[in-house]
Each structure stands twice: as structure tokens, then as C-alpha cells.
Design an enzyme around this catalytic site. Structure first.
Site, PDB file in Angstrom:
ATOM      1  N   GLU A  30       9.481  13.201 -20.558  1.00 30.54           N
ATOM      2  CA  GLU A  30       8.130  13.383 -19.942  1.00 30.54           C
ATOM      3  C   GLU A  30       7.278  13.657 -20.823  1.00 30.54           C
ATOM      4  OE1 GLU A  30      11.150  14.193 -16.712  1.00 30.54           O
ATOM      5  OE2 GLU A  30      10.915  14.841 -19.027  1.00 30.54           O
ATOM      6  N   ARG A  35       7.154  19.839 -17.570  1.00 30.01           N
ATOM      7  CA  ARG A  35       7.872  19.536 -18.840  1.00 30.01           C
ATOM      8  C   ARG A  35       7.113  19.182 -19.985  1.00 30.01           C
ATOM      9  NH1 ARG A  35      13.931  18.733 -17.682  1.00 30.01           N
ATOM     10  NH2 ARG A  35      14.136  17.179 -19.348  1.00 30.01           N
ATOM     11  N   LYS A  74      30.013   5.834 -12.869  1.00 30.45           N
ATOM     12  CA  LYS A  74      29.530   6.410 -11.776  1.00 30.45           C
ATOM     13  C   LYS A  74      30.141   5.631 -10.291  1.00 30.45           C
ATOM     14  CE  LYS A  74      24.770   8.162 -12.352  1.00 30.45           C
ATOM     15  NZ  LYS A  74      23.365   7.883 -12.206  1.00 30.45           N
TER      16      LYS A  74
END
Length: 643
Positions: A371, A399, A285
Site C-alpha cells: 500500500e 498502512r 490453496k
């Protein structure tokens, strides 16, 4: 004459132009693409680190595959800025996340190159498999490539999709972009050579021939031979046994920043004509930009910044953010109550629970992008007498809806839901706008729902949730800063289902839920100046609603208007249902009128929050116009909207 810093990129409008280049030119394209991405995000702000990490991969994918005929599906989509530059949108890249500009995520309506829209994670393999099966049913021969990050791979949906893909054995390519957990590190030239070897046709042909011969062996010998081949290939290439067990042909790991490694492997898997394959690519990243590489979060999300120094613009806050108020309030409560625990799903910074974790590392649980698990995990903690605070964005809680109903509410378990990003969210747009939580939670029996009108109310609502043990309780609060009120030294639990009146009048009653209260008070001042007597009340609770307050407002005013930053089916629907059952809407009381102001039944594109609220007709001007219109002053209402 000014010399362009991106001379080769200037020749690229679409991937068709890219594919005309010689492979030796692609490293220069990648360097220029990285430079252009950095420069663009320095102007607009947005997600930076993820895009910088996939620059070479983006170039390689569009070079090897025939996009848009071949489908590339980017998981989450916040790493697609380089992809957008290469696919005909460079001239608009500095409009990212601005009103009327490009989305910060992939968006089907924006480009034919955006095969699937995404602002949430872990959807790419499921969507890709659906596209692959659709292709097979239609007799097509194009390729489908799903690019998923290692963090997104922590969600159960990704494994469900891989399990199904392995069983269906359809031709699907999954690129695992490993930029964090490093499932297995690449080992330079040898790793690249082995990846190229096992992805090539010669190895696969030899492997298949050996399989055919081995099938003539006794079963126990065949099984041992199969396992030995898989083990040896996994050993020499560095990993992949789990993916093989799911039915994928594993290739990797390879260096995702080395085009000499990427191109031949991607070419080989493109030409593989059977079954699903997973290519394990290791990237970094923030690659290629020093400040991003040095930052702990690799510049995941940034404000506008100075390219040379990396220093970000930090607008001075007028008030603390709601997120920080929640976090600090929860820390204060946890200092007094050792049963309080906090749960987040890969968003400790976004939800403020990084502050809680510093104070109580043993009582903080980051369950990754899961979740559904987060909610049921919280339910289990509640069973054992703990007070779990499950902190999720409104759209992320969607979700886990079944778990909220089945695992929490039906069992009356006291799980506390801290719902961040409630309402419109500005630059992140409709994928992150918390429009539905009041509606989707409000229909669940036994659910208590609060909405903070300001930061001081949020402190009290955290205290209320701590003390409430009869069942599930939720409190919602928006993105951004509070209104600037002094915070109480300590939160005081609110009486469940009781609102408050802030201003008394006689003609129009404005009953606000949540942070539209400040606009309601501003509207009341404007209406008073026009000679209209106004009451302003804060509902505090969307469920249970304050029945006594509703009765009083209906009985004492000509007009009652509910105001909320949420969808149809929310607080206004609850109020309407009660008033209709009470007979308040039967017309027996004369001219009493009820109206409900909600978000419109559309998805509102990204923009500044105040502009979005004006488009939604939920600002003070719209409230004034609605009150005047309902009173019968059509001209006054029209003038209010153009004022």
C-alpha cells in the site's frame, strides 16, 4: 450406532494430544482435519482455500514444536481454522465469524496458542523477530516460527524484517508458504532428500568446519569459496540466494502436503541452534476439496455452501453493492477520459477493479500487498498528468499514511483515494472496520473528503473526483449493498464542500455524513410521530465542511446532532471546531445544543452489521433516543431505546 467420520481427530483436544501419536498416524489426522475444516466453513462461511492449503503444515508444526511454549505466528491469520481446531477450539469452530463466536483470524485474547493477532498481512516476521529477541534478552530457549505466504512476502515490511533478522542473527524460523508464485517448484523425492540433508546437523557442522578452514585462505580465495558453496547449495535445492543474502539459512523447496518430507526438515531446523532459517514450503490453496481446487480463487472467501457440490448460498441482492457501483462508475468515466488509471494493492476483486481491468488492462495496476508503494506510485502518475484512482480498504490505507501526507498532500498532487469498507464490516471484525479514515485524513491540510450516503451519491462522487485537480481527494463508502435507489445515467460533479437538506423542520437537525443518512431519515419519522419537528441533512463532505449549512442548522434549531460511522476526531470534531469558533456554543443564543454521534471508543467484535451498529448506538432507535435526551425528554429517550 453412528460411526464418527473423524475418529482420530476426536481424540485430539490440544497439541499435547497430537504429539502422543505415532508419525504414521498423522496423514489420517490431516485428512480428518481437512474434512472437519470443510464441514465447519460450509456452515459458517469464511476463508476456506488458505486453510485447506496448510492442513499438513499445521499438523507438522504442532507435532514438531512444543506449542504454546514455542510460538507460531500466522501471517494474516485467515488460514488458521485448522490451527484453531487442533488448539482446543473445535467445539466452537462452527461459531466462526458469528456474533460471540471465534474470530476469523488469529487473536491473542482468544487462545494462548494464538501468539500474535493478525487480520492484515506481512507482520509475522517482524513480530516473530521481536519475540525471538525478547526470548534472548530473557535467557529463554523456546522457538519462534513465523508462517508467511508468498503474497504477503510482496510487502516491504517483510523484507525490512528479514534484513533486520539477518543482521541480528537471532534464532528465528520463517516458513515461506508458497502457494501461488512458486518461487521454485519442489522436485519430488530428490528435493525432499536435499532439503533434509542441508537442514541437518551433519551438513551444517561440515559446512562450518569448511568455513573455519577457508578463513585461513587469502581473502579473494575465501570469498570465492563462500560464494561457490552458496551457489552450489542454491542450485541443488532449487533457490534461496536472495534469502541467503538477507542473512537467512535457506532450506527447500519441499512439498507442503507430504508429512514424510515436512517432519524431518522441521525437526532439523528446530534443532538448529544459531541464526535465522527460512524453510520454503510449496502448497496448494484449496487442497483436498475438488470445488476449491477447481475455482480460480481456490475458494479464498466463501458463503455457506453445500459440501457435496460446492454450491454457495448466494443471498439475492436487493441493490447493487457499493463496490460494484464504484467500479462501474469508474469504467464509465474512463471511457470518456483516457487519463484515468486505477491502482489496487492485491485486491482487484475486493475493490471492484477487476471490472476496470477487463475494460482497461493497460490502465490497471495491481502492485501486490504494498500500500505504501501504491500511494507513492499514484503520486508519480499524478505528476505526469494522469488521474490515478487508488482503491484501498480503509484499514489498508492506514498502512500508507506517511505516503499520503509526505508524497501526496504536501505536494498537492491530485491522487484520488477510493476508500472501500468504510465503517463497520460485520464478520471480519475490528481488523477490517474502517473507523478512522475521516479522522486520519481530516487533519491533513488540503485534503478533500466525501462520504456517500447512498449508491447514487457514490456515482456523483466518482465524477467529482475525476474533475478535481487541485489536490488529493478521497471518497468513502461501506461494505455491502446500497439502499436501492435508481442510479443516474451519468455522474454529475458536486460542488466542493456543499451538503444538501432532504427534510425541513424546526426543532432538531440531524446532520449525517455517509450511509447513516437512511437511519437518520427513519429516526426523523419516529420523532415526527412523537411531535418533534426534524430537519435531516446530508453533509456529503467531511472536509471542507459546509459552513453555511452548519450556520443555518445551528441558528434555526434547538438541537443539532451530527451522525457518522467513524471514530472520534472525525466529521463531528470538524463541525464542533467550526461552531465553537463561530461562537454558536457560547450560550448567547439561548438553549441551542450540539451533540455528535460517533463509533464508541472501543473495538467492536465481529457480528452482523445491524447488530454491530446497534451496539455502537448508531441505528435509528439510538438517534431518536439521543434527540429526545438532548431535548430534555429523558423518559422518552429511555422508552425509545427499549422499543
Amino acid at each position: 450406532m453412528t460411526t464418527s467420520k473423524t475418529p482420530l481427530l476426536d481424540r485430539i483436544d490440544t497439541p499435547q494430544d497430537l504429539r502422543k501419536l505415532h508419525p504414521s498416524q498423522l496423514p489420517q489426522i490431516a485428512d480428518e482435519l481437512r474434512r472437519e475444516t470443510i464441514d465447519a466453513v460450509s456452515v459458517t462461511g469464511g476463508h476456506l482455500g488458505a486453510g485447506l492449503g496448510v492442513v499438513e503444515l499445521t499438523v507438522a508444526l504442532h507435532y514438531v514444536f512444543d506449542t504454546p511454549n514455542d510460538r507460531i505466528i500466522w501471517d494474516v491469520g485467515h488460514q488458521t481454522y485448522p490451527h484453531k481446531i487442533l488448539t482446543g477450539r473445535r467445539d466452537r469452530i462452527r461459531s466462526l465469524r458469528q456474533g460471540g463466536g471465534l474470530s476469523g483470524f488469529s487473536k491473542r485474547a482468544e487462545s494462548e496458542y494464538d501468539a500474535f493477532g493478525a487480520g492484515h498481512s506481512s507482520t509475522s516476521i517482524s513480530a516473530g523477530l521481536g519475540m525471538a529477541i525478547g526470548r534472548d534478552l530473557s535467557g529463554g530457549n523456546n522457538h519462534v516460527v513465523a508462517v508467511i505466504g508468498d503474497s504477503a512476502l510482496s510487502a516491504g515490511m517483510a523484507y525490512e524484517a528479514m534484513n533486520n533478522a539477518g543482521a541480528l542473527d537471532s534464532r528465528l524460523i520463517v516458513i515461506l508458504n508458497d502457494n501461488d508464485m512458486s518461487i521454485a517448484p519442489p522436485t519430488g523425492a530428490m528435493s525432499a532428500y536435499l532439503a533434509r540433508l542441508v537442514s541437518g546437523g551433519a551438513y551444517r557442522t561440515l559446512r562450518e568446519t569448511a568455513k573455519q578452514l577457508a578463513r585461513h585462505l587469502p581473502h579473494f580465495l575465501y570469498d570465492k569459496a563462500r560464494k561457490a558453496e552458496e551457489f552450489s547449495r542454491s542450485f541443488i535445492t532449487g533457490g534461496g540466494t536472495m534469502f541467503e543474502e538477507l542473512g537467512f539459512y535457506y532450506v527447500g523447496p519441499i512439498d507442503g502436503h507430504n508429512l514424510e518430507h515436512l517432519l524431518p526438515v522441521l525437526t532439523n531446523v528446530r534443532d538448529k541452534d544459531d541464526g535465522p532459517v527460512l524453510v520454503h514450503v510449496v502448497t496448494q490453496k484449496g487442497k483436498g476439496y475438488g470445488p476449491a481446487e477447481a475455482a480460480a480463487d481456490r475458494y479464498h472467501g466463501v458463503n455457506r455452501f453445500d459440501v457435496l457440490t460446492g454450491a454457495q448460498d448466494k443471498p439475492k441482492a436487493n441493490a447493487p453493492s457499493y463496490t460494484s457501483v464504484f467500479a462501474k462508475s469508474l469504467v464509465a468515466e474512463a471511457e470518456r477520459d483516457d487519463k484515468i488509471v486505477a491502482i489496487t494493492a492485491a485486491m482487484p476483486g475486493g475493490t471492484g477493479l477487476d471490472l476496470f481491468e477487463k475494460a482497461f488492462p493497460d490502465r490497471t495496476f495491481d502492485v501486490a500487498i504494498a500500500e505504501q508503494h501504491a500511494v507513492t506510485f499514484a503520486a508519480g502518475l499524478a505528476c505526469e498528468g494522469y488521474k490515478p484512482f487508488c482503491a484501498l480498504y480503509s484499514t489498508f490505507l492506514q498502512r500508507a499514511y506517511d505516503q499520503v501526507v509526505h508524497d501526496v498532500a504536501i505536494q498537492h498532487l491530485p491522487v484520488r483515494f477510493a476508500i472501500d469498507r468504510a465503517g463497520l464490516v460485520g464478520a471480519d471484525g475490528p481488523t477490517h472496520a474502517g473507523a478512522f479514515d475521516v479522522a486520519y485524513l481530516g487533519c491533513i491540510p488540503g485534503m478533500v473528503i466525501m462520504a456517500a450516503a447512498d449508491e447514487a451519491e457514490l456515482v456523483h462522487m466518482v465524477a467529482t473526483a475525476v474533475q478535481y485537480d487541485e489536490g488529493p481527494i478521497a471518497f468513502r463508502y461501506p461494505r455491502g449493498e446500497g439502499v436501492g435507489l435508481d442510479l443516474p445515467q451519468r455522474g454529475e460533479p458536486l460542488e466542493i464542500g456543499r451538503g444538501r437538506i432532504l427534510r425541513e423542520g424546526s426543532q432538531v437537525a440531524l446532520l449525517s455524513l455517509g450511509t447513516r443518512l437512511a437511519e437518520a431519515l427513519t429516526a426523523a419519522q419516529e420523532l415526527t410521530a412523537r411531535g418533534v419537528s426534524v430537519t435531516v441533512a446530508d453533509a456529503r463532505f467531511a472536509k471542507p465542511i459546509d459552513r453555511d449549512l452548519l450556520r443555518r442548522l445551528a441558528a434555526e434549531h434547538e438541537v443539532l446532532i451530527t451522525i457518522e460511522e467513524g471514530s472520534i476526531g472525525g466529521f463531528g470534531a470538524q463541525a464542533f471546531q467550526f461552531l465553537s469558533e463561530e461562537g454558536a456554543l457560547d450560550g448567547t443564543r439561548g438553549a441551542f445544543k450540539f451533540r455528535s454521534m460517533i463509533l464508541p471508543d472501543i473495538y467492536i467484535d465481529h457480528d452482523k452489521q445491524d447488530i454491530m451498529l446497534a451496539k455502537a448506538s448508531l441505528d435509528a432507535r439510538a438517534i431518536v433516543a439521543k434527540a429526545l435526551e438532548t431535548l430534555g425528554d429523558e423518559r422518552g429517550a429511555a422508552r425509545a431505546m427499549i422499543a
